[in-house]
Design an enzyme around this catalytic site. Sequence first.
Site, PDB file in Angstrom:
ATOM      1  N   ASP A 251      12.774   8.729  -0.439  1.00 44.86           N
ATOM      2  CA  ASP A 251      13.732   8.412  -1.482  1.00 44.86           C
ATOM      3  C   ASP A 251      14.346   9.729  -1.942  1.00 44.86           C
ATOM      4  OD1 ASP A 251      15.254   7.075  -3.366  1.00 44.86           O
ATOM      5  OD2 ASP A 251      13.584   5.842  -4.075  1.00 44.86           O
ATOM      6  N   TRP A 252      15.441   9.635  -2.674  1.00 47.93           N
ATOM      7  CA  TRP A 252      16.198  10.828  -3.054  1.00 47.93           C
ATOM      8  C   TRP A 252      15.422  11.630  -4.111  1.00 47.93           C
ATOM      9  CZ3 TRP A 252      17.862   8.098   0.520  1.00 47.93           C
ATOM     10  CH2 TRP A 252      19.076   8.321   1.175  1.00 47.93           C
TER      11      TRP A 252
END
Length: 708
Positions: A251-252
């Site tokens: 995920d970012w």
Amino acid sequence: MSLDWEHAAQRARETEQSMTDDERFSLLVAVMGASESWPLHDERIPPGIAMSAGYVPGVPRLGVPALRMSDAGLGVTNPGFRPGDTATALPATLALAGSFNPALARAAGEAIGREARSRGFNVQLAPAMNLTRDPRNGRNFEYLSEDPLLSATMAAETIAGIQAQGVIATVKHYSLNCNETNRHWLDAVIDPDAHRESDLLAFEIAIERAQPGAVMAAYNKVNGDYCSANHVLLNEVLKGVWGYRGWVMSDWGGTPSWECALGGLDQECGAQIDAILWQSEAFTDRLRAAHAEGEFSRERLSDMVRRILTSMYAVEIDRWDTAADTPDMFGHNEIALEIARQGIVLLQNRGALPLGPDSAARIAVIGGYAHTGVPIGCGSSAVVPPGGFADVIPIGGAGLTAGLRNLYLLPSRPLSELRKQLPHAQIEFDPGISPAEAVLAARRADIAIVFAIRVEGEGFDGADLSLPWGQDAVIAAVAAANPNTVVVLETGNPVAMPWRDSVNAIVQAWYPGQAGARAIAEILAGQVNPSGRLPITFPVDLGQTPRPELPDLGAPFGTPSTIRYTEGAEVGYRWFAHTGQTPMFAFGHGLSYTDFDYGDLVVSGGDTVRASFSVTNTGDRSGADVPQLYLTAAPGEQRLRLLGFERVELEPAETRRVTIEADPRLLARHDGGWRIRSGSYTVVVGASAVAPRLMAEVELTGGALQPP
């Protein structure tokens, strides 16, 4: 679309063998495009490329395309990235799941895939399918349900729909991203076997059925190890037991160290956020150094690259040799409308609804910005609809996502749509900002319709289940002034309803999307028969949930915390059955303007449960029902599990036969492996998790289950 993984893997091996190390390492990191919230341009993104969540340079000399990634499951998101760009804003995925209609999930995926491809995006960061373990989780509106089977069924169809357009789908967030408070520092603790029977079972079935090209690891830790570095989850379960052949992205901001590559992560995404959060060198720079020092092997580097290439080739994003068709935006609006129609749930009705299209009643429409639009959730899933937002009201807060916390209103106006559906009625609007003012409008009306909203979104958990901005007080005052009060809830979660007994009808509209106001008005007026069913349990209050107090709620941003999911596999309706509690509204509950009856149950056993039964519309209007098959008892224990469901459209007096065969894992226990105990099992056909209609006992032979 059937994916040829064997051929894709062979092509990936051949391509990877021809690559230089610079080309290999370039595939292992995705950078964010410039946007309003992230104004800096990354030199790895060529001029003229539409900005989005992620970009990975390709290898043109070998025909490897760049990866261009966009969020999410409610449409192709765009706030801040591409000024002037709009896309179909679909309803919350809780509404999609509330339809219990897999075909609608496929249609939603196809629409998202078509719109992504038309913009040049070949990776869609969807669907999200974490189980809704906590009704305060700000991101539940992006998820599907509290049940593994329902979540997996709807997610699999969404994946298939996206990938049928030649766009890679990304199933997320693997796993237990079930709370948003300090999610980067959260340790989710759970019994491993209970994890396999709940959240991981949902991922397992969805991945097995639809073969998504990518899996996104969650931000949080699970049992002490970050998901992006979790050897058990990534290497042992996902890539080992399940044999997953695609790639795992972070995920970012979810890559705390280069060692994540050893734990099973194949690609860092959102590199700029990682640099801020973890204050470390670039992921690929650290990997290169580890590779040079012998800590990161050639075999692992090749495996990471080949997994990415394999998914590219399997979904055929390298074969975009023709321009994408222009999406049918009218047709996509019809999909958004149908999701809202089928997903809106009539929770309570004491004769107030339907209003009837010929009604000449005096109607007071109160609150919820009903004169302006309908709300959506905030965060990475937000979609700018055709024509733009009706309004954006900043709310703010703490942490990285504070700037994304806004009240976004889509230009779908309930007040206008009600006037269209009820042309003979006298409709007056009150903004609902004051109980005293709202009472004046309610007293002048035959019917009061109160619209209530909550802003929920990524990065935040709710402190409780109340409606904000004094709306509970407004509803209570209106109901006291007018005994014929209808409440329409536009929320991303269950809410407390202290006024429940004093209102005549309650409609759960979720975040209903760009055509949501029309769907709401059609249901209130009786043009559409409500057929949605609850994909999550509505508790009376937080005292009924496994964690009445959420650990470290309100702690400063960056505070490490631990949530112990002691309920294990007993999530949602299973928890209520396990503890003997009665919810406010049960999983699977939903009312109709007609009635349905079940009969003639026939059940067989052996290796699994097979049940068939009849469903009859006993009312005077057509409608859709969702009969549900549950396990209620196994040898030596009471255990509630959804085994199957089917959405059935019936005309008055029409009868249809429904047949359901249970996935054996839903009957089994996981204790290092799946095993069904031999003996007698009890199953019921019901209208919800607490409304059994037919019951039968069946004998199962038992034994260890072999991987499918």
